[in-house]
Scaffold this active site. Structure first.
Site, PDB file in Angstrom:
ATOM      1  N   HIS A 152      33.481  20.653  -7.549  1.00 34.84           N
ATOM      2  CA  HIS A 152      31.985  21.637  -6.940  1.00 34.84           C
ATOM      3  C   HIS A 152      33.645  22.903  -6.275  1.00 34.84           C
ATOM      4  CE1 HIS A 152      29.130  24.526  -4.697  1.00 34.84           C
ATOM      5  NE2 HIS A 152      29.858  24.061  -3.877  1.00 34.84           N
ATOM      6  N   ARG A 211      32.103  18.786   4.686  1.00 32.93           N
ATOM      7  CA  ARG A 211      31.833  17.895   3.397  1.00 32.93           C
ATOM      8  C   ARG A 211      32.892  16.988   3.254  1.00 32.93           C
ATOM      9  NH1 ARG A 211      31.577  23.148  -0.465  1.00 32.93           N
ATOM     10  NH2 ARG A 211      29.358  23.545   0.812  1.00 32.93           N
ATOM     11  N   ARG A 220      37.866  22.794   2.195  1.00 31.28           N
ATOM     12  CA  ARG A 220      36.888  24.291   2.839  1.00 31.28           C
ATOM     13  C   ARG A 220      36.140  24.171   3.237  1.00 31.28           C
ATOM     14  NH1 ARG A 220      32.788  27.468  -1.179  1.00 31.28           N
ATOM     15  NH2 ARG A 220      32.467  24.760  -1.475  1.00 31.28           N
ATOM     16  N   GLU A 278      25.697  27.100   8.834  1.00 26.79           N
ATOM     17  CA  GLU A 278      25.589  25.546   7.821  1.00 26.79           C
ATOM     18  C   GLU A 278      27.154  24.532   8.100  1.00 26.79           C
ATOM     19  OE1 GLU A 278      27.067  27.139   3.790  1.00 26.79           O
ATOM     20  OE2 GLU A 278      25.697  28.126   3.217  1.00 26.79           O
ATOM     21  N   SER A 320      31.059  31.203 -11.607  1.00 28.56           N
ATOM     22  CA  SER A 320      30.134  30.464  -9.999  1.00 28.56           C
ATOM     23  C   SER A 320      29.641  31.293  -9.286  1.00 28.56           C
ATOM     24  CB  SER A 320      31.208  29.506  -9.126  1.00 28.56           C
ATOM     25  OG  SER A 320      32.479  28.619  -9.415  1.00 28.56           O
ATOM     26  N   ALA A 345      28.203  34.080  -9.444  1.00 31.76           N
ATOM     27  CA  ALA A 345      26.506  34.664  -9.144  1.00 31.76           C
ATOM     28  C   ALA A 345      25.931  33.165  -8.740  1.00 31.76           C
ATOM     29  CB  ALA A 345      26.699  34.941 -11.003  1.00 31.76           C
ATOM     30  N   GLN A 374      24.885  29.715  -3.122  1.00 28.20           N
ATOM     31  CA  GLN A 374      23.942  30.213  -2.887  1.00 28.20           C
ATOM     32  C   GLN A 374      23.033  30.435  -1.344  1.00 28.20           C
ATOM     33  OE1 GLN A 374      21.721  26.184  -3.244  1.00 28.20           O
ATOM     34  NE2 GLN A 374      21.128  26.777  -5.807  1.00 28.20           N
ATOM     35  N   GLY A 385      35.897  38.024 -14.523  1.00 38.36           N
ATOM     36  CA  GLY A 385      34.092  39.672 -13.704  1.00 38.36           C
ATOM     37  C   GLY A 385      33.551  38.866 -13.057  1.00 38.36           C
ATOM     38  N   GLY A 386      34.107  37.231 -12.187  1.00 36.28           N
ATOM     39  CA  GLY A 386      33.195  36.752 -11.045  1.00 36.28           C
ATOM     40  C   GLY A 386      33.303  37.867  -9.239  1.00 36.28           C
ATOM     41  N   HIS A 401      30.525  18.879  -4.163  1.00 30.85           N
ATOM     42  CA  HIS A 401      29.416  18.907  -3.014  1.00 30.85           C
ATOM     43  C   HIS A 401      29.183  17.654  -2.973  1.00 30.85           C
ATOM     44  CE1 HIS A 401      26.023  21.097  -1.405  1.00 30.85           C
ATOM     45  NE2 HIS A 401      26.621  21.898  -1.306  1.00 30.85           N
TER      46      HIS A 401
HETATM   47  C1  LIG Z   1      26.537  25.981  -7.432  1.00 31.38           C
HETATM   48  C2  LIG Z   1      27.730  26.758  -6.447  1.00 31.38           C
HETATM   49  C3  LIG Z   1      27.187  27.118  -5.010  1.00 31.38           C
HETATM   50  C4  LIG Z   1      28.306  28.053  -4.439  1.00 31.38           C
HETATM   51  N1  LIG Z   1      27.872  28.322  -3.407  1.00 31.38           N
HETATM   52  C5  LIG Z   1      28.775  29.124  -2.750  1.00 31.38           C
HETATM   53  C6  LIG Z   1      28.234  29.402  -1.329  1.00 31.38           C
HETATM   54  O1  LIG Z   1      27.495  29.627  -0.631  1.00 31.38           O
HETATM   55  N2  LIG Z   1      29.510  30.474  -0.722  1.00 31.38           N
HETATM   56  C7  LIG Z   1      30.240  30.572  -0.662  1.00 31.38           C
HETATM   57  O2  LIG Z   1      31.540  30.622  -0.023  1.00 31.38           O
HETATM   58  N3  LIG Z   1      30.991  30.319  -2.168  1.00 31.38           N
HETATM   59  C8  LIG Z   1      30.116  29.066  -2.796  1.00 31.38           C
HETATM   60  N4  LIG Z   1      30.611  28.595  -3.750  1.00 31.38           N
HETATM   61  C9  LIG Z   1      32.520  28.652  -4.202  1.00 31.38           C
HETATM   62  C10 LIG Z   1      32.170  30.364  -5.208  1.00 31.38           C
HETATM   63  O3  LIG Z   1      31.081  30.564  -5.938  1.00 31.38           O
HETATM   64  C11 LIG Z   1      33.044  30.479  -5.753  1.00 31.38           C
HETATM   65  O4  LIG Z   1      34.411  29.897  -4.688  1.00 31.38           O
HETATM   66  C12 LIG Z   1      33.721  31.823  -6.525  1.00 31.38           C
HETATM   67  O5  LIG Z   1      31.989  33.177  -6.288  1.00 31.38           O
HETATM   68  C13 LIG Z   1      34.795  32.147  -7.164  1.00 31.38           C
HETATM   69  O6  LIG Z   1      34.800  33.418  -7.033  1.00 31.38           O
HETATM   70  P1  LIG Z   1      36.372  34.216  -8.096  1.00 31.38           P
HETATM   71  O7  LIG Z   1      35.507  35.141  -8.649  1.00 31.38           O
HETATM   72  O8  LIG Z   1      37.277  33.826  -7.974  1.00 31.38           O
HETATM   73  O9  LIG Z   1      35.642  32.861  -9.962  1.00 31.38           O
HETATM   74  P2  LIG Z   1      34.132  32.221 -10.570  1.00 31.38           P
HETATM   75  O10 LIG Z   1      33.274  33.605  -9.568  1.00 31.38           O
HETATM   76  O11 LIG Z   1      34.076  32.265 -11.136  1.00 31.38           O
HETATM   77  O12 LIG Z   1      34.551  33.963 -12.045  1.00 31.38           O
HETATM   78  C14 LIG Z   1      35.262  33.744 -13.159  1.00 31.38           C
HETATM   79  C15 LIG Z   1      35.379  34.731 -14.763  1.00 31.38           C
HETATM   80  O13 LIG Z   1      36.194  34.438 -14.804  1.00 31.38           O
HETATM   81  C16 LIG Z   1      36.050  34.391 -16.240  1.00 31.38           C
HETATM   82  N5  LIG Z   1      37.103  34.136 -16.820  1.00 31.38           N
HETATM   83  C17 LIG Z   1      37.097  32.210 -16.278  1.00 31.38           C
HETATM   84  N6  LIG Z   1      38.239  31.776 -17.672  1.00 31.38           N
HETATM   85  C18 LIG Z   1      38.389  33.281 -18.277  1.00 31.38           C
HETATM   86  C19 LIG Z   1      39.327  33.602 -18.628  1.00 31.38           C
HETATM   87  N7  LIG Z   1      40.036  31.884 -19.682  1.00 31.38           N
HETATM   88  N8  LIG Z   1      39.227  34.677 -20.188  1.00 31.38           N
HETATM   89  C20 LIG Z   1      39.076  35.913 -19.456  1.00 31.38           C
HETATM   90  N9  LIG Z   1      37.891  35.058 -18.628  1.00 31.38           N
HETATM   91  C21 LIG Z   1      37.694  34.143 -17.911  1.00 31.38           C
HETATM   92  C22 LIG Z   1      34.433  33.675 -16.428  1.00 31.38           C
HETATM   93  O14 LIG Z   1      33.951  34.338 -17.134  1.00 31.38           O
HETATM   94  C23 LIG Z   1      34.390  35.002 -14.591  1.00 31.38           C
HETATM   95  O15 LIG Z   1      34.196  35.796 -15.531  1.00 31.38           O
HETATM   96  C24 LIG Z   1      29.685  27.907  -4.700  1.00 31.38           C
HETATM   97  C25 LIG Z   1      29.698  27.563  -6.106  1.00 31.38           C
HETATM   98  C26 LIG Z   1      29.599  26.689  -6.994  1.00 31.38           C
HETATM   99  C27 LIG Z   1      29.398  26.111  -8.344  1.00 31.38           C
END
Ligand SMILES: Cc1cc2nc3c(=O)[nH]c(=O)nc-3n(C[C@H](O)[C@H](O)[C@H](O)COP(=O)(O)OP(=O)(O)OC[C@H]3O[C@@H](n4cnc5c(N)ncnc54)[C@H](O)[C@@H]3O)c2cc1C
Length: 526
Positions: free
Chosen positions: A342, A283, A377, A118, A46, A48, A51, A17-18, A237
């Site tokens: 990171h 980076r 990246r 950036e 990640s 939510a 930044q 749910g990201g 990071h």
């Molecule tokens: C502090 C921080 C700052 C960042 N800043 C940036 C930025 O400014 N710009 C940028 O482009 N990227 C940034 N990144 C990287 C970026 O945030 C992530 O790569 C991106 O949000 C990943 O999105 P996602 O939807 O793939 O995964 P996530 O957002 O990590 O979501 C994963 C989801 O899967 C769920 N999940 C995981 N395992 C399971 C399971 N087994 N069963 C059910 N649900 C599960 C979790 O609960 C969550 O809902 C940052 C990362 C961090 C940690």
């Protein structure tokens, strides 16, 4: 298996749910989607916490070709140029989608999107929300929109633990719900499964990622036989805030974009002698320079005093709050920083439609490896990749005729699980031996530790997902006899000519390092 343990999904099953999972669900609409997520969609993963923002060439003097060139430069020779073109070209349209869904991006006085600079971007092209709130705000609006979209339903609090396989095809996902005696195991059946489970940062002892970024999707896919690419490339990071918190809060790259500098305890700037772009170098260069300063006994600080001073709290409220929680006022004090795991460039190998090598399985967001990032990246390209491939997966799935739940009897159930957090020993082995600087001895040591943890796991699926993900990183790092991008081998410090992206299955990864009994170590209940 009891009947109430099986849920037939009417359409696609999205795990996560990201931003990647939610965006895919919205783009699929009106095609039905069930979003299964371990924690609250829109406030989890990640996403939510992001930044900086999202990279897109929407500024007046910018173009996708420039964004593509920067991406390829950062990727150190391993980007797939076709994928880079797709992503950088599609970027503006996906930002438009996000605006339509309600993303409140910062704007200039004339109403145009405000863009920031950036590291390693040649133009200002990061769209952001109230300085450092992009991830939280975009996640929130996508979740709100998804909750009011009739074609989207949610299964919240479910931890996916294993892919259900039938005749070599993905037929659904086993997930557990609840804790202790009330734990239940459910089978969610669908011929269309999209993994959007995020990264692997929490497999390392020092990380910026949330505790549930333990590579569950990567591990599940690998255990089912999916091809995994670029697993060795983990981005650290450079500037996690070193105040002893787990996960470590982040001092966003945008601070260096705004002019903050890196200094040691005596006030000495060390980046100008490390790279021509100094603090705005890629980076991996900045992270390794900081790592070496620390290894040489120095302390490292991010100095924002003259670049931001009193404006800090308004422009970067999240970082400001993190600093304050550690007793630091960044307007007047340099911020102590250290590198932290990171972002994972590697993941489930996917093509331009986000399809994995397993029929019925798509991968989007950080758990996938599309070829966009290569060996490193470019900042803020990951949220962009998540939305570009979320849209492409959705388009592909909508074009598939057969999506009804499979009629055959359900597959057998896996062993019920208890672990959700990576064991300390695993995290320490990864940080000590599979971090910014690696060598064969350390990698083999890490492999042994992971194998020991795996044997003690006694078939527990969540843990096996973690050890499978960790072993793939180690195996790919062992096989790459060179230093490139985020992967630095002390014993092979040079880059090799003609090197290519890595592509491994779990079985051939283990075979490559002489491990015996892969199928025994990774039992899949098929
Ligand atoms: C502090 C921080 C700052 C960042 N800043 C940036 C930025 O400014 N710009 C940028 O482009 N990227 C940034 N990144 C990287 C970026 O945030 C992530 O790569 C991106 O949000 C990943 O999105 P996602 O939807 O793939 O995964 P996530 O957002 O990590 O979501 C994963 C989801 O899967 C769920 N999940 C995981 N395992 C399971 C399971 N087994 N069963 C059910 N649900 C599960 C979790 O609960 C969550 O809902 C940052 C990362 C961090 C940690």
């Amino acid at each position: 298996m009891r009947a109430d343990n099986v849920i037939q999904c009417p359409g696609a099953l999205i795990v996560g749910g990201g931003i990647a999972g939610l965006f895919t669900a919205l783009k699929l609409s009106p095609f039905p989607a069930l979003v299964l997520s371990a924690s609250r969609p829109g406030a989890s993963g990640s996403s939510a916490w992001a930044q900086g923002g999202i990279a897109a060439s929407v500024g007046t003097d910018d173009c996708w070709q420039s964004h593509a060139a920067d991406t390829i430069r950062a990727g150190a020779g391993l980007c797939d140029p076709h994928i880079v073109e797709i992503v950088t070209r599609d970027a503006a349209a996906r930002i438009d989608d996000l605006v339509v869904y309600g993303a409140p991006f910062d704007r200039n006085a004339d109403g145009s999107l405000a863009v920031g600079l950036e590291a390693a971007h040649s133009h200002a092209r990061i769209v952001h929300v109230r300085g450092d709130q992009a991830g939280a705000e975009v996640s929130r609006v996508l979740a709100e929109r998804a909750r009011t979209t009739p074609s989207i339903s949610f299964a919240e609090g479910f931890q996916a633990i294993e892919l259900a396989m039938e005749n070599g095809c993905v037929a659904g996902v086993f997930a557990r719900w609840g804790i202790g005696n009330s734990t239940r195991l459910m089978l969610f059946r669908s011929h269309v499964v999209v993994l959007a489970t995020g990264g692997i940062g929490a497999l390392f002892a020092v990380t910026t990622n949330p505790a549930d970024s333990t590579g569950q999707g990567l591990g599940m896919a690998a255990r089912a036989g999916a091809a995994i690419s670029d697993a060795e490339f983990v981005q650290f990071h450079p500037t996690a805030i070193a105040i002893g918190r787990d996960p470590a809060p982040l001092a966003t790259e945008a601070l260096r974009g705004a002019g903050a500098t890196l200094i040691d305890e005596s006030g000495r700037r060390f980046m100008p002698s490390a790279h021509p772009d100094a603090e705005l170098a890629p980076r991996d260069v900045v992270a390794r320079a900081i790592h070496r300063e620390i290894a040489n006994g120095h302390r490292v600080f991010l100095d924002c005093r003259s670049a931001l001073g009193a404006q800090f709290a308004d422009r970067f409220p999240t970082v400001f709050a993190a600093c304050k929680s550690g007793g630091i006022d960044p307007a007047t004090d340099p911020i102590p920083v250290a590198p932290a795991a990171h972002y994972h460039m590697g993941g489930i190998a996917t093509d331009e439609r986000a399809r994995s090598s397993l029929p019925g399985l798509w991968g989007v967001g950080e758990c996938a490896s599309t070829g966009l990032h290569g060996a490193n990246r470019l900042a803020s390209n990951s949220l962009l990749e998540a939305v570009v491939f979320g849209a492409r997966a959705a388009e592909d799935i909508r074009n598939i005729a057969r999506v009804s739940a499979p009629p055959s009897p359900p597959p057998p159930i896996p062993k019920l699980t208890v672990a959700a957090v990576a064991p300390k020993a695993l995290r320490e082995a990864m940080s000590c031996n599979v971090g910014l600087e690696r060598d064969e001895k350390g990698l083999l040591r890490a492999f042994e530790t992971i194998s020991r943890i795996e044997r003690a796991a006694n078939g527990e699926a969540t843990l096996l997902n973690m050890t499978a993900a960790a072993k793939l990183v180690v195996a790919a790092a062992l096989r790459r006899h060179e230093s490139r991008g985020a992967h630095f081998r002390i014993d092979y410090p040079q880059a090799l000519d003609g090197s290519a992206r890595s592509l491994l299955t779990l079985t051939n990864a283990l075979a490559a390092i002489g491990a015996k009994g892969a199928s025994e170590a990774y039992p899949l209940s098929r």
